[in-house]
Design a protein around this motif. Sequence first.
Motif, PDB file in Angstrom:
ATOM      1  N   ASP A 275       0.833  -1.038   0.016  1.00  0.00           N
ATOM      2  CA  ASP A 275       0.099  -0.203  -0.201  1.00  0.00           C
ATOM      3  C   ASP A 275       0.970   1.424  -0.120  1.00  0.00           C
ATOM      4  O   ASP A 275       1.938   1.387   0.956  1.00  0.00           O
ATOM      5  N   ILE A 276       0.832   2.197  -0.952  1.00  0.00           N
ATOM      6  CA  ILE A 276       1.724   3.291  -1.163  1.00  0.00           C
ATOM      7  C   ILE A 276       1.293   4.478  -0.566  1.00  0.00           C
ATOM      8  O   ILE A 276       0.144   4.983  -0.869  1.00  0.00           O
ATOM      9  N   PHE A 277       1.815   5.000   0.231  1.00  0.00           N
ATOM     10  CA  PHE A 277       1.415   6.263   1.139  1.00  0.00           C
ATOM     11  C   PHE A 277       2.651   6.842   1.727  1.00  0.00           C
ATOM     12  O   PHE A 277       3.440   5.956   1.880  1.00  0.00           O
ATOM     13  N   THR A 278       2.353   8.059   2.118  1.00  0.00           N
ATOM     14  CA  THR A 278       3.250   8.853   2.815  1.00  0.00           C
ATOM     15  C   THR A 278       3.065   9.289   3.924  1.00  0.00           C
ATOM     16  O   THR A 278       1.363   9.691   4.248  1.00  0.00           O
ATOM     17  N   THR A 279       3.533   9.390   5.049  1.00  0.00           N
ATOM     18  CA  THR A 279       3.087   9.986   6.520  1.00  0.00           C
ATOM     19  C   THR A 279       4.092  11.009   6.719  1.00  0.00           C
ATOM     20  O   THR A 279       5.203  11.035   6.687  1.00  0.00           O
ATOM     21  N   VAL A 280       3.121  12.035   7.270  1.00  0.00           N
ATOM     22  CA  VAL A 280       4.422  13.255   7.864  1.00  0.00           C
ATOM     23  C   VAL A 280       3.720  13.187   9.356  1.00  0.00           C
ATOM     24  O   VAL A 280       2.578  13.395   9.683  1.00  0.00           O
ATOM     25  N   VAL A 281       4.715  13.234  10.210  1.00  0.00           N
ATOM     26  CA  VAL A 281       4.789  13.149  11.788  1.00  0.00           C
ATOM     27  C   VAL A 281       5.229  14.541  12.024  1.00  0.00           C
ATOM     28  O   VAL A 281       6.212  14.786  12.144  1.00  0.00           O
ATOM     29  N   PRO A 282       4.318  15.625  12.500  1.00  0.00           N
ATOM     30  CA  PRO A 282       4.579  16.983  12.751  1.00  0.00           C
ATOM     31  C   PRO A 282       5.901  17.032  13.966  1.00  0.00           C
ATOM     32  O   PRO A 282       6.700  17.680  14.036  1.00  0.00           O
ATOM     33  N   ARG A 283       5.515  16.043  14.878  1.00  0.00           N
ATOM     34  CA  ARG A 283       6.663  15.971  16.179  1.00  0.00           C
ATOM     35  C   ARG A 283       7.041  14.657  16.280  1.00  0.00           C
ATOM     36  O   ARG A 283       5.960  13.452  16.736  1.00  0.00           O
ATOM     37  N   TRP A 284       8.460  14.506  16.404  1.00  0.00           N
ATOM     38  CA  TRP A 284       8.897  12.982  16.307  1.00  0.00           C
ATOM     39  C   TRP A 284       9.109  12.730  18.003  1.00  0.00           C
ATOM     40  O   TRP A 284       9.675  11.835  18.115  1.00  0.00           O
ATOM     41  N   GLN A 285       8.528  13.588  18.817  1.00  0.00           N
ATOM     42  CA  GLN A 285       9.061  12.999  20.337  1.00  0.00           C
ATOM     43  C   GLN A 285       8.047  13.816  20.989  1.00  0.00           C
ATOM     44  O   GLN A 285       7.145  14.528  21.075  1.00  0.00           O
ATOM     45  N   ARG A 286       7.852  13.060  22.326  1.00  0.00           N
ATOM     46  CA  ARG A 286       7.520  13.668  23.545  1.00  0.00           C
ATOM     47  C   ARG A 286       8.425  13.231  24.778  1.00  0.00           C
ATOM     48  O   ARG A 286       9.256  12.365  24.484  1.00  0.00           O
ATOM     49  N   PRO A 287       7.840  13.766  25.979  1.00  0.00           N
ATOM     50  CA  PRO A 287       9.152  13.467  27.084  1.00  0.00           C
ATOM     51  C   PRO A 287       9.089  11.782  27.226  1.00  0.00           C
ATOM     52  O   PRO A 287       8.292  10.984  27.190  1.00  0.00           O
ATOM     53  N   GLY A 288      10.563  11.348  27.032  1.00  0.00           N
ATOM     54  CA  GLY A 288      10.739   9.738  27.198  1.00  0.00           C
ATOM     55  C   GLY A 288      10.638   9.236  25.951  1.00  0.00           C
ATOM     56  O   GLY A 288      10.734   7.960  26.107  1.00  0.00           O
ATOM     57  N   PHE A 289      10.263   9.715  24.880  1.00  0.00           N
ATOM     58  CA  PHE A 289       9.713   9.031  23.740  1.00  0.00           C
ATOM     59  C   PHE A 289      10.282   9.630  22.417  1.00  0.00           C
ATOM     60  O   PHE A 289      10.267  10.877  22.254  1.00  0.00           O
ATOM     61  N   ALA A 290      10.629   8.696  21.673  1.00  0.00           N
ATOM     62  CA  ALA A 290      10.968   9.314  20.010  1.00  0.00           C
ATOM     63  C   ALA A 290      10.742   8.218  18.990  1.00  0.00           C
ATOM     64  O   ALA A 290      10.584   6.981  19.567  1.00  0.00           O
ATOM     65  N   VAL A 291      10.528   8.822  17.910  1.00  0.00           N
ATOM     66  CA  VAL A 291      10.342   7.950  16.564  1.00  0.00           C
ATOM     67  C   VAL A 291      11.375   8.062  15.535  1.00  0.00           C
ATOM     68  O   VAL A 291      12.070   9.102  15.575  1.00  0.00           O
ATOM     69  N   VAL A 292      11.859   7.123  15.066  1.00  0.00           N
ATOM     70  CA  VAL A 292      12.743   7.107  13.875  1.00  0.00           C
ATOM     71  C   VAL A 292      12.364   6.404  12.827  1.00  0.00           C
ATOM     72  O   VAL A 292      11.406   5.331  12.728  1.00  0.00           O
ATOM     73  N   GLY A 293      12.912   6.344  11.643  1.00  0.00           N
ATOM     74  CA  GLY A 293      12.531   5.700  10.451  1.00  0.00           C
ATOM     75  C   GLY A 293      11.401   5.757   9.952  1.00  0.00           C
ATOM     76  O   GLY A 293      10.830   6.770  10.067  1.00  0.00           O
ATOM     77  N   ASP A 294      10.746   4.796   9.404  1.00  0.00           N
ATOM     78  CA  ASP A 294       9.413   4.759   8.839  1.00  0.00           C
ATOM     79  C   ASP A 294       8.243   5.379   9.748  1.00  0.00           C
ATOM     80  O   ASP A 294       7.350   5.616   9.505  1.00  0.00           O
ATOM     81  N   ALA A 295       8.640   4.841  11.083  1.00  0.00           N
ATOM     82  CA  ALA A 295       7.684   5.612  12.201  1.00  0.00           C
ATOM     83  C   ALA A 295       7.738   7.000  12.261  1.00  0.00           C
ATOM     84  O   ALA A 295       6.726   7.875  12.803  1.00  0.00           O
ATOM     85  N   ALA A 296       8.488   7.905  11.746  1.00  0.00           N
ATOM     86  CA  ALA A 296       8.615   9.131  11.805  1.00  0.00           C
ATOM     87  C   ALA A 296       8.689   9.805  10.347  1.00  0.00           C
ATOM     88  O   ALA A 296       7.943  10.887  10.275  1.00  0.00           O
TER      89      ALA A 296
END
Length: 410
Positions: A275-296
Amino acid sequence: MTMTVSTQVCVVGGGPGGLSLALLLARSGISVVAVEQSGHFNRSFRGETISPDCGYLLREMGVLEAARERGYLQVRRMEIDDGGRRVLNVDFGDFDYPQRYPLEIPQHNLLETMLGEAHQYASFTFLPRTRVNDLRYSGDRVSGVRATGPDSEVEVDATLTVAADGRYSRLRTMAGLDCTTTPQQRDVVWLKTPVPDEWEHSTYRIRLRDDRNGVFLPTYPDKVRVGFNIPKGGLKKIRRGGIGELHERLDELAPELNPIVRSEITSWSATSVLDIFTTVVPRWQRPGFAVVGDAAHTFSPILGQGVNHAIVDAVDLAPRLASALRESDAPQAADRAAEAFQRSRESEVRTTRSLQLRQEKAFTLGNPAAVLLRQRVYRTAERVTALRNAVFRRIYFRIQRQNTHRSVHA
């Protein structure tokens, strides 16, 4: 019975980005727990394309040669055909960089190499066959994960939890990070076939015909990975035409495969649909947590950028975290490091996404006038060497160019 593990960083997801980050942190003396829900890495149709810049980073990490020893292919050329005629031909040997050729490395070879290297460090712990059920909190701060392992429940207490769990990230949702997902006009059917006798096995091939397109990627040791577009959500309609519908679609793009696909691909079970889509995540972190790679930042598969950006994320984030976690206010310093990581990476992510979206649109043009314009653009890049080289430097050699520039002016 519940097993409790305390660590500085918990990385969830044992893909290229997650294991790269875990390895680099462990090498820096940071305690890290990597959680992976699968019990093995040998999964079909995972990203295998390693761009020249990514190969350069893997060499700097000290894992490229060991991964190559497990099996790889070096790609020397890229060819684009449109309407049955060659419109662009690129020889990667024309670029003067330490790592000039893309590589095709089976993902399990790369991941097993990274995991073997990480296991050399006492600060690294790997939890396979372990599924995260929830995040742990201390007040408003994420403080680790709750998971189910093969033998017991697991609680990981961590200063920072990093989600590297892919394009459908469950942890991103658990953490309440907003995202905008934009479907593209197509989905992609993937399959593998033997290499036709007339094809040299070190070339990326892109075939376009009106609004249909296919990519043909050499795969170690002796296969071709084939991806061709179908209308978004159109799989059921195509499958109603039987496997012959698939054969005929490939005939339009690569008649050389005609006898091979009919003998090798005899049912739809030999295929996989992305399934082809793009995802934009405005904020990649919150206290104690971050996203990288496709999750971001979820990309389209065009130009094979998912694996590469995930590894660049790890290379950018790891030294920031290693330094932050040695500070007296380690939790807050880790949050600041995650924020700085996003600021550092966002521009390049936007650039890649913009380039991919333009290519997505170009690949699905059906209007004759638009197709003619597309062909002219590619032919112009073919004729004007400086233009062609500028485009490919931007896609494949940005990091090596920057490092060369820094070393010259050091």
